[in-house]
Design a protein around this motif. Structure first.
Motif, PDB file in Angstrom:
ATOM      1  N   THR A  58       0.851  -1.190   0.000  1.00 57.57           N
ATOM      2  CA  THR A  58       0.000   0.000   0.000  1.00 57.57           C
ATOM      3  C   THR A  58       0.883   1.236   0.000  1.00 57.57           C
ATOM      4  OG1 THR A  58      -1.614  -1.221   1.327  1.00 57.57           O
ATOM      5  CG2 THR A  58      -1.893   1.170   1.191  1.00 57.57           C
ATOM      6  N   ASP A  59       0.612   2.180  -0.923  1.00 55.72           N
ATOM      7  CA  ASP A  59       1.389   3.425  -0.905  1.00 55.72           C
ATOM      8  C   ASP A  59       0.633   4.488  -0.109  1.00 55.72           C
ATOM      9  OD1 ASP A  59      -0.478   4.746  -2.600  1.00 55.72           O
ATOM     10  OD2 ASP A  59       0.758   4.503  -4.384  1.00 55.72           O
ATOM     11  N   ALA A  60       1.245   5.663   0.033  1.00 54.52           N
ATOM     12  CA  ALA A  60       0.663   6.717   0.869  1.00 54.52           C
ATOM     13  C   ALA A  60      -0.616   7.313   0.292  1.00 54.52           C
ATOM     14  CB  ALA A  60       1.688   7.828   1.102  1.00 54.52           C
ATOM     15  N   ASN A  61      -0.890   7.050  -0.987  1.00 49.64           N
ATOM     16  CA  ASN A  61      -2.141   7.501  -1.600  1.00 49.64           C
ATOM     17  C   ASN A  61      -3.266   6.491  -1.416  1.00 49.64           C
ATOM     18  OD1 ASN A  61      -0.977   9.888  -2.552  1.00 49.64           O
ATOM     19  ND2 ASN A  61      -0.251   8.895  -4.415  1.00 49.64           N
ATOM     20  N   GLY A  62      -2.967   5.382  -0.748  1.00 49.12           N
ATOM     21  CA  GLY A  62      -3.971   4.347  -0.536  1.00 49.12           C
ATOM     22  C   GLY A  62      -4.071   3.348  -1.661  1.00 49.12           C
ATOM     23  N   ASN A  63      -3.213   3.459  -2.679  1.00 48.76           N
ATOM     24  CA  ASN A  63      -3.210   2.474  -3.763  1.00 48.76           C
ATOM     25  C   ASN A  63      -2.670   1.158  -3.231  1.00 48.76           C
ATOM     26  OD1 ASN A  63      -4.072   4.349  -5.785  1.00 48.76           O
ATOM     27  ND2 ASN A  63      -2.005   5.182  -5.773  1.00 48.76           N
ATOM     28  N   LYS A  64      -3.382   0.070  -3.548  1.00 43.80           N
ATOM     29  CA  LYS A  64      -3.009  -1.250  -3.042  1.00 43.80           C
ATOM     30  C   LYS A  64      -2.685  -2.188  -4.205  1.00 43.80           C
ATOM     31  CE  LYS A  64      -6.007  -0.852   1.005  1.00 43.80           C
ATOM     32  NZ  LYS A  64      -4.985  -0.661   1.983  1.00 43.80           N
ATOM     33  N   VAL A  65      -1.633  -2.967  -4.017  1.00 41.75           N
ATOM     34  CA  VAL A  65      -1.241  -3.981  -4.989  1.00 41.75           C
ATOM     35  C   VAL A  65      -1.084  -5.299  -4.246  1.00 41.75           C
ATOM     36  CG1 VAL A  65       0.548  -4.721  -6.621  1.00 41.75           C
ATOM     37  CG2 VAL A  65      -0.042  -2.295  -6.440  1.00 41.75           C
ATOM     38  N   SER A  66      -1.711  -6.341  -4.743  1.00 38.81           N
ATOM     39  CA  SER A  66      -1.555  -7.677  -4.183  1.00 38.81           C
ATOM     40  C   SER A  66      -0.575  -8.465  -5.036  1.00 38.81           C
ATOM     41  CB  SER A  66      -2.892  -8.422  -4.154  1.00 38.81           C
ATOM     42  OG  SER A  66      -3.765  -7.817  -3.234  1.00 38.81           O
ATOM     43  N   VAL A  67       0.328  -9.161  -4.377  1.00 36.05           N
ATOM     44  CA  VAL A  67       1.306  -9.997  -5.065  1.00 36.05           C
ATOM     45  C   VAL A  67       1.254 -11.376  -4.427  1.00 36.05           C
ATOM     46  CG1 VAL A  67       3.731 -10.324  -5.643  1.00 36.05           C
ATOM     47  CG2 VAL A  67       2.798  -8.011  -5.522  1.00 36.05           C
ATOM     48  N   GLU A  68       0.983 -12.380  -5.236  1.00 37.58           N
ATOM     49  CA  GLU A  68       0.940 -13.751  -4.739  1.00 37.58           C
ATOM     50  C   GLU A  68       1.765 -14.624  -5.656  1.00 37.58           C
ATOM     51  OE1 GLU A  68      -2.998 -15.186  -4.029  1.00 37.58           O
ATOM     52  OE2 GLU A  68      -3.559 -13.422  -2.874  1.00 37.58           O
ATOM     53  N   GLY A  69       2.356 -15.662  -5.086  1.00 35.94           N
ATOM     54  CA  GLY A  69       3.130 -16.559  -5.927  1.00 35.94           C
ATOM     55  C   GLY A  69       3.733 -17.696  -5.143  1.00 35.94           C
ATOM     56  N   ASP A  70       4.324 -18.613  -5.891  1.00 32.87           N
ATOM     57  CA  ASP A  70       4.992 -19.754  -5.290  1.00 32.87           C
ATOM     58  C   ASP A  70       6.317 -19.326  -4.695  1.00 32.87           C
ATOM     59  OD1 ASP A  70       2.970 -21.460  -6.082  1.00 32.87           O
ATOM     60  OD2 ASP A  70       3.988 -22.104  -7.906  1.00 32.87           O
ATOM     61  N   GLY A  71       6.625 -19.842  -3.525  1.00 36.30           N
ATOM     62  CA  GLY A  71       7.920 -19.626  -2.901  1.00 36.30           C
ATOM     63  C   GLY A  71       8.301 -18.174  -2.751  1.00 36.30           C
ATOM     64  N   VAL A  72       9.606 -17.952  -2.653  1.00 35.46           N
ATOM     65  CA  VAL A  72      10.175 -16.602  -2.584  1.00 35.46           C
ATOM     66  C   VAL A  72      11.446 -16.589  -3.424  1.00 35.46           C
ATOM     67  CG1 VAL A  72       9.200 -15.945  -0.333  1.00 35.46           C
ATOM     68  CG2 VAL A  72      11.385 -17.148  -0.412  1.00 35.46           C
ATOM     69  N   VAL A  73      11.663 -15.539  -4.148  1.00 34.93           N
ATOM     70  CA  VAL A  73      12.826 -15.349  -5.025  1.00 34.93           C
ATOM     71  C   VAL A  73      13.180 -16.630  -5.790  1.00 34.93           C
ATOM     72  CG1 VAL A  73      13.799 -13.353  -3.808  1.00 34.93           C
ATOM     73  CG2 VAL A  73      14.508 -15.640  -3.107  1.00 34.93           C
ATOM     74  N   GLY A  74      12.142 -17.272  -6.335  1.00 33.77           N
ATOM     75  CA  GLY A  74      12.340 -18.459  -7.157  1.00 33.77           C
ATOM     76  C   GLY A  74      12.659 -19.739  -6.393  1.00 33.77           C
ATOM     77  N   GLN A  75      12.506 -19.727  -5.088  1.00 31.20           N
ATOM     78  CA  GLN A  75      12.833 -20.904  -4.282  1.00 31.20           C
ATOM     79  C   GLN A  75      11.678 -21.259  -3.354  1.00 31.20           C
ATOM     80  OE1 GLN A  75      16.565 -20.538  -2.206  1.00 31.20           O
ATOM     81  NE2 GLN A  75      17.499 -19.386  -3.865  1.00 31.20           N
ATOM     82  N   LYS A  76      11.620 -22.536  -3.002  1.00 32.40           N
ATOM     83  CA  LYS A  76      10.704 -23.029  -1.974  1.00 32.40           C
ATOM     84  C   LYS A  76      11.568 -23.673  -0.895  1.00 32.40           C
ATOM     85  CE  LYS A  76       6.765 -23.929  -4.961  1.00 32.40           C
ATOM     86  NZ  LYS A  76       5.832 -24.976  -5.438  1.00 32.40           N
ATOM     87  N   PRO A  77      12.161 -22.825  -0.059  1.00 38.22           N
ATOM     88  CA  PRO A  77      13.146 -23.342   0.891  1.00 38.22           C
ATOM     89  C   PRO A  77      12.550 -24.264   1.950  1.00 38.22           C
ATOM     90  CG  PRO A  77      12.592 -21.082   1.414  1.00 38.22           C
ATOM     91  CD  PRO A  77      11.937 -21.387   0.101  1.00 38.22           C
ATOM     92  N   VAL A  78      13.349 -25.252   2.331  1.00 37.02           N
ATOM     93  CA  VAL A  78      13.033 -26.134   3.446  1.00 37.02           C
ATOM     94  C   VAL A  78      13.818 -25.612   4.644  1.00 37.02           C
ATOM     95  CG1 VAL A  78      13.208 -28.481   4.353  1.00 37.02           C
ATOM     96  CG2 VAL A  78      12.598 -28.095   1.935  1.00 37.02           C
ATOM     97  N   ILE A  79      13.111 -25.355   5.739  1.00 31.76           N
ATOM     98  CA  ILE A  79      13.725 -24.779   6.924  1.00 31.76           C
ATOM     99  C   ILE A  79      13.596 -25.785   8.067  1.00 31.76           C
ATOM    100  CG2 ILE A  79      13.831 -22.760   8.438  1.00 31.76           C
ATOM    101  CD1 ILE A  79      12.054 -21.316   6.276  1.00 31.76           C
TER     102      ILE A  79
END
Length: 130
Positions: A58-79
Motif C-alpha cells: 500500500t502506498d501513501a495515496n492508498g493504492n493497493k497492490v496484491s502480489v501472490e506466488g509460489d515460494g520466494v525469489v524463485g525458491q521453496k526453501p526447506v527450513i
C-alpha cells in the motif's frame, strides 16, 4: 532501515529489514525503490517448507497492490527445526511512504499447511517522518 518481527502460533519468527535505494529512485516520476530482507526463523520442532507468499503493498495515496506466488525469489526453501532462511527482494511504489504486509504458506512434513502472518512493515524514505 526498518525492522519488524512477528511470531505465529506455528513458532515461526518473521523479521523484516527495509532499505531505501536512492540511486534507483526518481521522485519526479513517482518511483521509490526499496529492498527488504526477510529472515524466517523456524522455532518449532518440525521441518517446514515455504510454499507460497501473499503480499499487500500500500502506498501513501492508498493504492493497493496484491502480489501472490509460489515460494520466494524463485525458491521453496526447506527450513529445519531451529534453523532460519533469509532472502532479499524489492518493491517499487509511487510515494515516499508505504507499507507491506501479508503471509507465508508453509507446510510441515506431514503435509499440513500453516499460514504465517507477516506483520505490516514500513517502506519509507529516510527522514520522511521527522
Amino acid at each position: 532501515m526498518n525492522s519488524v518481527s512477528s511470531q505465529d502460533n506455528t513458532q515461526v519468527d518473521i523479521n523484516a529489514q527495509v532499505h531505501f535505494i536512492e540511486e534507483q529512485s526518481d521522485q519526479y516520476n513517482e518511483r521509490f525503490v526499496f529492498s527488504y530482507t526477510i529472515t524466517i526463523e523456524n522455532r518449532s520442532a518440525e521441518t517446514l517448507q515455504l510454499l507460497a507468499r501473499s503480499w499487500l503493498i500500500t502506498d501513501a495515496n492508498g493504492n493497493k497492490v496484491s502480489v501472490e506466488g509460489d515460494g520466494v525469489v524463485g525458491q521453496k526453501p526447506v527450513i529445519a527445526a531451529g534453523q532460519s532462511y533469509q532472502y532479499t527482494s524489492g518493491s517499487i511504489i509511487k510515494t515516499p511512504l508505504g507499507t507491506m504486509e501479508g503471509f507465508y504458506t508453509l507446510q510441515d512434513l506431514n503435509g499440513k499447511e500453516h499460514k504465517v502472518q507477516i506483520p505490516v512493515f514500513r517502506l519509507a524514505v529516510p527522514n520522511i517522518l521527522n
